[in-house]
Structures are given as C-alpha cells and as structure tokens.
Design an enzyme around this catalytic site. Structure first.
Site, PDB file in Angstrom:
ATOM      1  N   ARG A  83       0.833  -1.200   0.000  1.00 43.66           N
ATOM      2  CA  ARG A  83       0.000   0.000   0.000  1.00 43.66           C
ATOM      3  C   ARG A  83       0.866   1.247   0.000  1.00 43.66           C
ATOM      4  O   ARG A  83       1.791   1.393   0.793  1.00 43.66           O
ATOM      5  CB  ARG A  83      -0.883   0.003   1.242  1.00 43.66           C
ATOM      6  CG  ARG A  83      -1.565   1.345   1.463  1.00 43.66           C
ATOM      7  CD  ARG A  83      -2.395   1.289   2.706  1.00 43.66           C
ATOM      8  NE  ARG A  83      -2.649   2.623   3.204  1.00 43.66           N
ATOM      9  CZ  ARG A  83      -3.837   3.019   3.610  1.00 43.66           C
ATOM     10  NH1 ARG A  83      -4.864   2.215   3.546  1.00 43.66           N
ATOM     11  NH2 ARG A  83      -3.997   4.211   4.085  1.00 43.66           N
ATOM     12  N   ARG A  92      -4.014   6.572  -3.106  1.00 46.55           N
ATOM     13  CA  ARG A  92      -3.500   5.335  -2.529  1.00 46.55           C
ATOM     14  C   ARG A  92      -3.728   4.166  -3.472  1.00 46.55           C
ATOM     15  O   ARG A  92      -4.659   4.173  -4.279  1.00 46.55           O
ATOM     16  CB  ARG A  92      -4.107   5.043  -1.155  1.00 46.55           C
ATOM     17  CG  ARG A  92      -5.513   4.552  -1.096  1.00 46.55           C
ATOM     18  CD  ARG A  92      -6.557   5.631  -1.146  1.00 46.55           C
ATOM     19  NE  ARG A  92      -6.255   6.813  -0.381  1.00 46.55           N
ATOM     20  CZ  ARG A  92      -6.474   6.884   0.929  1.00 46.55           C
ATOM     21  NH1 ARG A  92      -6.993   5.873   1.571  1.00 46.55           N
ATOM     22  NH2 ARG A  92      -6.209   7.992   1.559  1.00 46.55           N
ATOM     23  N   ASP A  95      -7.041   0.727  -0.308  1.00 48.49           N
ATOM     24  CA  ASP A  95      -7.534   1.112   1.013  1.00 48.49           C
ATOM     25  C   ASP A  95      -8.683   0.181   1.366  1.00 48.49           C
ATOM     26  O   ASP A  95      -9.587  -0.022   0.549  1.00 48.49           O
ATOM     27  CB  ASP A  95      -8.028   2.565   0.969  1.00 48.49           C
ATOM     28  CG  ASP A  95      -8.462   3.071   2.335  1.00 48.49           C
ATOM     29  OD1 ASP A  95      -7.829   2.697   3.342  1.00 48.49           O
ATOM     30  OD2 ASP A  95      -9.442   3.837   2.407  1.00 48.49           O
ATOM     31  N   ASP A  97     -11.441  -0.455   4.538  1.00 49.70           N
ATOM     32  CA  ASP A  97     -11.980   0.070   5.793  1.00 49.70           C
ATOM     33  C   ASP A  97     -13.127  -0.807   6.268  1.00 49.70           C
ATOM     34  O   ASP A  97     -13.921  -1.282   5.449  1.00 49.70           O
ATOM     35  CB  ASP A  97     -12.533   1.492   5.595  1.00 49.70           C
ATOM     36  CG  ASP A  97     -11.445   2.547   5.474  1.00 49.70           C
ATOM     37  OD1 ASP A  97     -10.353   2.358   6.038  1.00 49.70           O
ATOM     38  OD2 ASP A  97     -11.694   3.567   4.813  1.00 49.70           O
TER      39      ASP A  97
HETATM   40  N1  LIG Z   1     -13.382   1.380  10.732  1.00 50.31           N
HETATM   41  C1  LIG Z   1     -12.065   1.460  10.431  1.00 50.31           C
HETATM   42  N2  LIG Z   1     -11.572   0.781   9.379  1.00 50.31           N
HETATM   43  C2  LIG Z   1     -10.240   0.873   9.059  1.00 50.31           C
HETATM   44  N3  LIG Z   1      -9.336   1.633   9.747  1.00 50.31           N
HETATM   45  C3  LIG Z   1      -9.827   2.318  10.815  1.00 50.31           C
HETATM   46  C4  LIG Z   1     -11.188   2.259  11.204  1.00 50.31           C
HETATM   47  N4  LIG Z   1     -11.364   3.047  12.299  1.00 50.31           N
HETATM   48  C5  LIG Z   1     -10.173   3.573  12.591  1.00 50.31           C
HETATM   49  N5  LIG Z   1      -9.237   3.137  11.709  1.00 50.31           N
HETATM   50  C6  LIG Z   1      -7.839   3.565  11.720  1.00 50.31           C
HETATM   51  O1  LIG Z   1      -7.629   4.363  10.566  1.00 50.31           O
HETATM   52  C7  LIG Z   1      -6.272   4.277  10.166  1.00 50.31           C
HETATM   53  C8  LIG Z   1      -6.135   3.933   8.704  1.00 50.31           C
HETATM   54  O2  LIG Z   1      -6.917   4.775   7.953  1.00 50.31           O
HETATM   55  P1  LIG Z   1      -7.124   4.610   6.387  1.00 50.31           P
HETATM   56  O3  LIG Z   1      -8.603   4.688   6.214  1.00 50.31           O
HETATM   57  O4  LIG Z   1      -6.649   3.241   6.002  1.00 50.31           O
HETATM   58  O5  LIG Z   1      -6.383   5.720   5.796  1.00 50.31           O
HETATM   59  C9  LIG Z   1      -5.628   3.191  10.969  1.00 50.31           C
HETATM   60  O6  LIG Z   1      -4.827   3.792  11.939  1.00 50.31           O
HETATM   61  C10 LIG Z   1      -6.808   2.475  11.624  1.00 50.31           C
HETATM   62  O7  LIG Z   1      -6.411   1.974  12.869  1.00 50.31           O
HETATM   63  N1  LIG Z   2     -14.059   8.970  -4.215  1.00 54.45           N
HETATM   64  C1  LIG Z   2     -13.318   8.742  -3.138  1.00 54.45           C
HETATM   65  N2  LIG Z   2     -12.829   9.780  -2.426  1.00 54.45           N
HETATM   66  C2  LIG Z   2     -12.109   9.546  -1.303  1.00 54.45           C
HETATM   67  C3  LIG Z   2     -11.829   8.226  -0.877  1.00 54.45           C
HETATM   68  C4  LIG Z   2     -12.329   7.145  -1.658  1.00 54.45           C
HETATM   69  O1  LIG Z   2     -12.107   5.935  -1.365  1.00 54.45           O
HETATM   70  N3  LIG Z   2     -13.070   7.444  -2.775  1.00 54.45           N
HETATM   71  N4  LIG Z   2     -11.134   8.034   0.291  1.00 54.45           N
HETATM   72  C5  LIG Z   2     -10.765   9.072   1.031  1.00 54.45           C
HETATM   73  C6  LIG Z   2     -10.157   8.971   2.356  1.00 54.45           C
HETATM   74  O2  LIG Z   2      -9.904   7.725   2.781  1.00 54.45           O
HETATM   75  P1  LIG Z   2      -9.113   7.458   4.114  1.00 54.45           P
HETATM   76  O3  LIG Z   2      -9.272   6.013   4.288  1.00 54.45           O
HETATM   77  O4  LIG Z   2      -7.756   8.041   4.071  1.00 54.45           O
HETATM   78  O5  LIG Z   2      -9.849   8.266   5.194  1.00 54.45           O
HETATM   79  P2  LIG Z   2     -10.709   7.695   6.345  1.00 54.45           P
HETATM   80  O6  LIG Z   2      -9.752   7.143   7.334  1.00 54.45           O
HETATM   81  O7  LIG Z   2     -11.455   8.885   6.820  1.00 54.45           O
HETATM   82  O8  LIG Z   2     -11.611   6.662   5.746  1.00 54.45           O
HETATM   83  C7  LIG Z   2     -10.937  10.453   0.614  1.00 54.45           C
HETATM   84  N5  LIG Z   2     -11.663  10.594  -0.594  1.00 54.45           N
END
Ligand SMILES: Nc1ncnc2c1ncn2[C@@H]1O[C@H](COP(=O)(O)O)[C@@H](O)[C@H]1O
Ligand SMILES: Nc1nc2c(c(=O)[nH]1)N=C(COP(=O)(O)OP(=O)(O)O)CN2
Length: 158
Positions: A83, A92, A95, A97
């Site tokens: 990643r 990225r 990703d 989530d």
């Molecule tokens: N629901 C969640 N899914 C994935 N990652 C999460 C969630 N809640 C908190 N986190 C924390 O977010 C960062 C990574 O964020 P990205 O969305 O991948 O940029 C990581 O520290 C997780 O512990």
């Molecule tokens: N269309 C689109 N826009 C985006 C997207 C995405 O997947 N699709 N993810 C983002 C942010 O993701 P990140 O995982 O860094 O933030 P989070 O921790 O708030 O989910 C920000 N903007």
C-alpha cells in the site's frame, strides 16, 4: 459468525488488479469468507485533495475474527499489496476500511465502527446499498436504503 461490510478503494496504479488481489486475500484470513461483492464504481475524489478518480466498492464477509483481529488482517493485506499513500486523504494503491461489523458500535483510537464518515460518503453507501440495502446503521438506527441518495459522481464501472 458476524456479518461485516468492508469498503475498498484505489486510485493509483492498476486499480482493478489491486482490488482483485485484496479481495482474494480476504478469503485467506482465518475463519473468514467473502459472501458478496458489489459492482466496481468509478468515483470522483471526495475531501478536497486534487487527485485521480477512485474505483470503490463494498464487500460482505462472514467472520469469526474479533473486530481488532479483522483490522489486523486488512492492514496486513494492505501491507502485502505494498500500500502506498503519501498524504492524508490523498491517492493510494489500496484502502480497506471496516464499515459495519454486525451491530457493533465501537470508538477506540485504533478502530471506529461504524466507520465515522460512511453515512456521508456516496462512494460507500451506493455500493453498500447494492449488496445490503437492509443492513442497519446501528448509530442512526436506519436502513442503508433509507440513508443512500443518488450521486452523479458515483458511476458503475464494472
Ligand atoms: N473502521 C475502520 N476501518 C479501518 N481503519 C480504521 C477504522 N477506524 C479507525 N481506523 C484507523 O484508521 C487508520 C487507517 O486509515 P485509512 O482509512 O486506512 O487511511 C488506521 O490507523 C486504523 O487503525
Ligand atoms: N471517491 C473517493 N474519495 C475519497 C476516498 C475514496 O475511497 N473514494 N477516500 C478518502 C479517504 O480515505 P481514508 O481512508 O484516508 O480516510 P478515512 O480514514 O477517513 O476513511 C478520501 N476521498
């Protein structure tokens, strides 16, 4: 078994290949089975960072892992796929989530479930509504089909 929904996204490199690799690796996590995959959606970037369009979607899993074990699992998949993410909310390669974990509500530093922005993000709600319109957001106590709205910036890709 808990029913879990994960969102996935990519806007760098070979987006489709990275997403396919991530989805295949999800099936290798212990006691975890992918049960449904949404269409892929091409989506305009949200959040103010100028960047390429994303491919986004949502996958349903059944798992016996705990929420933190699943987070460890998806983070290990992101690492395995090398990643790359250079700036917060920026481009990225992959990703993953956790969007919903059964009816769990959790707000720890490492893991927030339901994902705190899911109900504001069409790139999550539209694919989630495709595969699980009846799923309930446990904080809003509403069905996904009652939260989702049309968004011309989220278009079916495949
Ligand atoms: N629901 C969640 N899914 C994935 N990652 C999460 C969630 N809640 C908190 N986190 C924390 O977010 C960062 C990574 O964020 P990205 O969305 O991948 O940029 C990581 O520290 C997780 O512990
Ligand atoms: N269309 C689109 N826009 C985006 C997207 C995405 O997947 N699709 N993810 C983002 C942010 O993701 P990140 O995982 O860094 O933030 P989070 O921790 O708030 O989910 C920000 N903007």
């Amino acid at each position: 078994m808990t029913i879990v929904y994960l969102s996935f996204g990519s806007n760098m490199g070979d987006r489709e290949r990275q997403i396919n690799d991530a989805l295949n690796l999800l099936n290798t996590l212990p006691e975890t089975k992918v049960t449904k995959i949404s269409s892929l959606y091409e989506t305009a970037p949200v959040g103010g960072v100028e960047q390429d369009d994303f491919l986004n979607g949502v996958v349903a899993l059944e798992t016996n892992l705990s929420p933190i074990e699943l987070l460890d699992g998806i983070q290990s998949i992101e690492l395995k796929l090398n990643r790359v993410r250079k700036i917060h909310w920026g481009p990225r390669t992959i990703d993953l989530d956790i969007v919903l974990f059964g009816d769990l509500v959790m707000d720890s530093e490492r893991l927030k479930v339901p994902h705190p922005f899911m109900h504001e993000r069409s790139f999550v709600l539209i694919p989630l509504n495709e595969i699980a319109p009846q799923a309930i957001h446990p904080v809003l106590n509403k069905k996904i089909s009652d939260i989702v709205t049309l968004d011309p910036d989220v278009r079916i890709y495949k």
